[in-house]
Design a protein around this motif. Structure first.
Motif, short mmCIF file in Angstrom:
data_model
loop_
_atom_site.label_atom_id
_atom_site.label_comp_id
_atom_site.label_asym_id
_atom_site.label_seq_id
_atom_site.Cartn_x
_atom_site.Cartn_y
_atom_site.Cartn_z
N GLY A 1 0.90 -1.22 -0.24
CA GLY A 1 0.01 0.41 -0.14
C GLY A 1 0.87 1.17 0.03
O GLY A 1 1.78 1.14 0.42
N ARG A 2 -0.12 2.36 -0.30
CA ARG A 2 0.28 3.82 -0.65
C ARG A 2 -0.36 4.97 0.15
O ARG A 2 -1.16 4.76 -0.27
N VAL A 3 0.27 5.74 0.19
CA VAL A 3 -0.57 7.16 0.49
C VAL A 3 -0.09 7.92 -1.03
O VAL A 3 0.78 8.36 -1.16
N ASP B 1 -7.97 -1.83 -14.58
CA ASP B 1 -7.77 -3.11 -14.77
C ASP B 1 -7.87 -3.67 -13.44
O ASP B 1 -7.47 -5.56 -13.51
N GLY B 2 -8.25 -3.85 -11.91
CA GLY B 2 -8.36 -4.94 -11.20
C GLY B 2 -7.45 -4.91 -10.31
O GLY B 2 -7.16 -5.70 -9.74
N THR B 3 -5.97 -4.23 -10.76
CA THR B 3 -5.16 -4.51 -9.61
C THR B 3 -4.59 -3.80 -9.10
O THR B 3 -4.12 -4.28 -8.42
N ARG B 4 -5.50 -2.68 -8.37
CA ARG B 4 -4.91 -1.87 -7.55
C ARG B 4 -6.66 -1.12 -7.14
O ARG B 4 -7.06 -0.86 -7.72
N LEU B 5 -6.57 -1.32 -5.88
CA LEU B 5 -8.15 -0.34 -4.87
C LEU B 5 -7.42 0.46 -4.35
O LEU B 5 -6.44 0.95 -3.44
N TYR B 6 -8.29 1.95 -4.12
CA TYR B 6 -7.78 2.66 -4.08
C TYR B 6 -9.70 2.84 -2.55
O TYR B 6 -10.16 2.67 -2.89
N PHE B 7 -9.31 4.08 -1.57
CA PHE B 7 -9.79 4.74 -0.52
C PHE B 7 -9.47 4.86 0.06
O PHE B 7 -8.43 5.77 0.36
N SER B 8 -10.27 6.06 0.97
CA SER B 8 -9.45 6.81 2.45
C SER B 8 -10.63 6.69 3.61
O SER B 8 -10.65 5.71 4.09
N SER B 9 -9.09 6.66 4.56
CA SER B 9 -9.41 7.28 6.13
C SER B 9 -10.27 8.90 6.12
O SER B 9 -9.28 10.01 5.59
N GLN B 10 -11.21 8.91 6.33
CA GLN B 10 -11.60 10.60 5.86
C GLN B 10 -11.21 10.62 6.95
O GLN B 10 -10.83 11.94 6.23
N ARG B 11 -10.87 10.87 8.54
CA ARG B 11 -10.72 11.75 9.48
C ARG B 11 -8.59 11.49 9.99
O ARG B 11 -8.84 12.25 10.42
N GLY B 12 -8.30 10.87 8.69
CA GLY B 12 -7.02 9.84 9.05
C GLY B 12 -6.62 9.89 10.68
O GLY B 12 -7.52 8.67 11.37
N THR B 13 -5.74 10.09 10.79
CA THR B 13 -5.11 9.12 12.32
C THR B 13 -5.52 10.23 13.38
O THR B 13 -5.12 10.40 14.95
N GLY B 14 -6.27 12.03 13.21
CA GLY B 14 -6.41 12.93 14.06
C GLY B 14 -7.73 12.93 14.94
O GLY B 14 -7.40 13.30 15.98
N GLY C 1 -7.98 14.45 6.33
CA GLY C 1 -7.89 12.60 5.33
C GLY C 1 -6.56 12.42 4.82
O GLY C 1 -6.46 13.06 4.66
N MET C 2 -6.82 10.48 4.92
CA MET C 2 -5.09 10.47 4.32
C MET C 2 -5.86 9.38 2.44
O MET C 2 -7.48 8.49 2.69
N THR C 3 -6.01 9.47 1.69
CA THR C 3 -6.45 8.19 0.62
C THR C 3 -5.47 7.04 0.46
O THR C 3 -4.11 7.78 0.27
#
Length: 381
Positions: free
Chosen positions: A58-60, A350-363, A370-372
């Motif tokens: 994973g990456r941000v 192509d179905g090889t990557r999934l994107y999503f967010s943590s809406q409010r991150g660590t705060g 947030g972080m995507t």
């Protein structure tokens, strides 16, 4: 896809092509239950807080209030619903902003190697843009989650202005999913007695005019036949849309919505259920009705394998996979984001990557940045 091709593509058979056709045909015939998932157990979290199965990384890709790498766009606060769109040899990920009064949506463009090549705004000046839905003609329907909120049809490629679609109703919108087979759009409503709607355009696929209907059935019904009735006043000038039809079926906090091959799956957070609407038979059933391992059901998307991926609002911040043979298992856990929610899951074309967010991150605060994320790995097809 060339940017100028906006709203000029064929929509016939798009859902079947995107989601593997027969993979969905007999999926989810019984309530799903905990079990060993197809990807194995989660490993210890990486440096970004992502606990993933073996073989996945994973990456941000973006952080709220920070400039997206190699672009001039500052990523929006409260990233929420999202979707991916093919763009030539690359692709685009769009994301709503669930912020009052300024809301809107932004997009990140990727090159064929997954590098970020651009980021930009596609919608401005709206209110609490929560989830939405991707259309087969490559627009993003961004939904306002406020009383008498509306749906905005936006251009992921950043060329055409967004257009409000009042015929799709004014209510506390959450998500929507396009059914190209019946040429309708299903919509959820995020209130405790929310309706489940379908919109039939007067001329497919134009969304400027049409008929809004609400599902009708007993309040306690969890399976069997349902019907639809027209909402007399989609503008809700005098009465909320969900209260205009006698016998309309209430759902406890409608959330995510996803369609493939004759079935529309949608989630209700208030009772932690994943529902399935069989569009050909006009029946409903429960795909998931439990509290472990999946709790706080929210946004939902699907993979070409026929797997559903359901994000959690709270709990232990997981996206769980529900397989066609009825197994529910964690796929990713975001650690250290205890007061946040997972939003916007969507697969690259192509179905090889999934994107999503943590809406409010660590705060941990409503306005915390947030972080995507992007997860890459051997997703099954």
């Amino acid at each position: 896809m060339e940017r100028r091709s906006f709203l000029k593509v064929s929509v016939a058979g798009a859902a079947a092509a995107a989601f593997g056709g027969a993979s969905w045909s007999n999926a989810f015939s019984a309530n799903a239950a905990p079990g060993d998932g197809p990807y194995g157990p989660l490993l210890p979290a990486d440096g970004n807080g992502l606990a993933l199965p073996h073989g996945f990384t994973g990456r941000v890709i973006a952080r709220s209030l920070e400039t997206v790498a190699d672009t001039s766009y500052r990523w929006h606060m409260a990233p929420d619903g999202g979707a991916c769109f093919a763009d030539g040899d690359g692709w685009i990920y769009v994301s709503n902003s669930e912020v009052p009064f300024i809301g809107g949506a932004g997009a990140v463009r990727f090159g064929p190697d997954g590098s970020i090549v651009d980021a930009y705004r596609i919608l401005d000046g709206t209110d609490v843009n929560c989830a939405g839905g991707k259309t087969p003609w490559n627009t993003w329907l961004s939904c306002e989650e406020v009383d008498k909120g509306e749906v905005y049809e936006t251009d992921p490629f950043g060329v055409n202005d967004a257009i409000v679609r009042p015929a799709m109703g004014r209510f506390k919108h959450e998500a929507c999913a396009v059914d190209p087979d019946r040429q309708v759009i299903y919509l959820t409503e995020d209130v405790g007695d929310g309706g489940f709607y379908r919109f039939t355009p007067a001329t497919w696929p134009a969304l400027s005019a049409g008929t809004l209907e609400i599902m009708v059935g007993p309040a306690d019904q969890t399976s069997g036949a349902v019907t639809w009735a027209q909402v007399p006043d989609p503008s809700a000038d005098d009465e909320d849309t969900r209260h205009q039809v006698e016998g309309s079926k209430p759902f406890d906090g409608g959330e995510g919505c996803f369609y493939a091959n004759g079935t529309c799956w949608f989630t209700t957070k208030g009772d932690n259920r994943v529902w399935a609407y069989d569009a050909a038979a006009s029946t409903i059933s429960l795909t998931y009705d439990d509290d472990t391992p999946l709790s706080g059901v929210d946004n939902v998307t699907g993979a070409s394998s026929g797997d559903l991926f359901v994000a959690e609002d709270g709990d232990n911040m997981e996206i769980c996979v529900i397989t066609p043979d009825g197994v529910v298992a964690p796929f990713v856990r975001v650690e250290g984001h205890d007061e946040s929610e997972i939003t916007g899951p969507a697969f690259s074309p192509d179905g090889t990557r999934l994107y999503f967010s943590s809406q409010r991150g660590t705060g941990g605060e409503v306005i915390s940045p947030g972080m995507t994320f992007e997860v890459t790995g051997p997703f099954r097809s």
